[in-house]
Each structure stands twice: as C-alpha cells, then as structure tokens.
Design an enzyme around this catalytic site. Structure first.
Site, mmCIF file in Angstrom:
data_model
loop_
_atom_site.group_PDB
_atom_site.id
_atom_site.type_symbol
_atom_site.label_atom_id
_atom_site.label_comp_id
_atom_site.label_asym_id
_atom_site.label_seq_id
_atom_site.Cartn_x
_atom_site.Cartn_y
_atom_site.Cartn_z
ATOM 1 C CB CYS A 1 -6.852 2.826 8.050
ATOM 2 S SG CYS A 1 -6.606 1.541 6.872
ATOM 3 C CD GLU B 1 -14.485 2.207 2.171
ATOM 4 O OE1 GLU B 1 -15.613 2.223 1.202
ATOM 5 O OE2 GLU B 1 -14.253 1.319 2.896
ATOM 6 C CB CYS C 1 -4.319 -2.642 8.273
ATOM 7 S SG CYS C 1 -3.570 -1.012 7.825
ATOM 8 C CB CYS D 1 -2.949 1.581 11.003
ATOM 9 S SG CYS D 1 -4.037 2.320 9.732
ATOM 10 C CD GLU E 1 -6.973 1.523 12.419
ATOM 11 O OE1 GLU E 1 -7.591 2.201 11.558
ATOM 12 O OE2 GLU E 1 -7.068 0.324 12.739
ATOM 13 C CG ASN F 1 -13.300 3.559 7.221
ATOM 14 O OD1 ASN F 1 -14.199 4.021 8.076
ATOM 15 N ND2 ASN F 1 -13.887 2.644 6.644
HETATM 16 N N1 THU Z 1 -9.801 -0.069 7.757
HETATM 17 C C1 THU Z 1 -9.533 0.674 8.774
HETATM 18 O O1 THU Z 1 -9.940 1.979 8.687
HETATM 19 N N2 THU Z 1 -8.684 0.308 9.741
HETATM 20 C C2 THU Z 1 -8.161 -0.715 9.726
HETATM 21 O O2 THU Z 1 -7.150 -1.084 10.523
HETATM 22 C C3 THU Z 1 -8.493 -1.929 8.743
HETATM 23 C C4 THU Z 1 -9.276 -1.343 7.499
HETATM 24 C C5 THU Z 1 -10.764 0.259 6.686
HETATM 25 C C6 THU Z 1 -10.130 0.711 5.457
HETATM 26 C C7 THU Z 1 -11.175 0.405 4.446
HETATM 27 O O3 THU Z 1 -12.179 1.552 4.449
HETATM 28 C C8 THU Z 1 -12.182 -0.675 5.111
HETATM 29 O O4 THU Z 1 -11.986 -0.672 6.512
HETATM 30 C C9 THU Z 1 -12.229 -2.099 4.746
HETATM 31 O O5 THU Z 1 -10.764 -2.309 4.479
#
Ligand code: THU
Length: 136
Positions: free
Chosen positions: A58, A49, A93, A96, A60, A47
């Site tokens: 994300c 940000e 999520c 994804c 994935e 991920n």
């Molecule tokens: N996140 C992912 O990388 N994958 C997911 O399926 C759920 C959330 C990350 C996004 C963000 O940087 C952090 O988790 C909190 O939401």
C-alpha cells in the site's frame, strides 16, 4: 467530490504526485501517501502491486518505509496524508493502520471519505491495537 488535481496543501500535492507514479495494473486504483515528520519533512509512497496479489504494498506503508529508511528509529511521525488519483474515498487499510500505530499512535491519518478529507489519529482508527509494549 474532492479535486485531487488541486490538493489542499503542499503535502497533499506530494501525495498526489506519488499517486501518479503508482504501479496498479491489476486494480487500476492508484493511491499516493505522504508521511510527515514533526520537523516537516515529507516522505512519499505509492501503491506497488504484484502479479502475486498478496505481495502488493500500500501507498501508506511505502511512505512510512521511506521515512524510516531516512530517519531510522528516531522517526517522529506526525501525519500520513492519503489521496487517490480519482479523488474517491480511500480509508487506510487495517495493515497500514497497524504500521502507523507502531511508530506513532498519536499520528493522524488524513484521507478522503466521500470526497472530503477527514483526519483521525492512528489510535482512534485502531482501538486496542497491538503495540510494541505488548511484546513480552
Ligand atoms: N491500497 C492502498 O495503497 N492503500 C490503502 O489504504 C488501501 C488500498 C491499494 C492496494 C492496492 O494496490 C489497491 O489499493 C487496491 O486494493
């Protein structure tokens, strides 16, 4: 509790190493993913940000994007493995799920749920998802 420093296979290990490189200064929730092709090639993502929170990507989707960049439209995706650095649950999520469905509704997502890996197909995780064939 899963033991993320002892992932269950080499693919989990690749996802784990990607999670270590996650850029997550805001949530501190570090996620790694490994997209696996039918030929067994593994592409990883973490991920990433952003101070503008909605720009966050994300793990994935970054793994799938790396696979597409390498293999293009012929990408034959069979599995996406997701791990968190802390070994806690991380179900993919909705966005994804949508992105994996675009390439392979039959591909499985393998992720941590209450400390154990579960594996479900993208189609099961996104019933009646919007697919390329829905565009007219
Ligand atoms: N996140 C992912 O990388 N994958 C997911 O399926 C759920 C959330 C990350 C996004 C963000 O940087 C952090 O988790 C909190 O939401």
């Amino acid at each position: 509790m899963a033991e993320p420093d002892r992932p269950d296979d080499g693919v989990g290990g690749a996802a784990w190493r990607a999670a270590q490189r996650a850029y997550a200064p805001y949530s501190r929730f570090r996620v790694g993913a490994a997209a696996v092709t039918r030929a067994g090639t593994v592409f990883t993502g973490c991920n990433v940000e952003n101070a503008s929170y909605s720009a966050t990507l994300c793990a994935e989707r970054n793994a799938v994007a790396a696979a597409v960049a390498a293999e293009g439209a012929s990408l034959d995706l069979v599995r996406v493995v997701v791990v968190t650095l802390d070994g806690e649950s991380c179900a993919p999520c909705g966005t994804c799920r949508q992105v994996v469905t675009e390439f392979a509704p039959d591909a499985t997502l393998r992720y941590l749920r209450e400390g154990r890996f579960v594996e479900r197909s993208a189609a099961d995780l996104l019933p009646d998802g919007f697919e390329p064939g829905d565009l007219r």
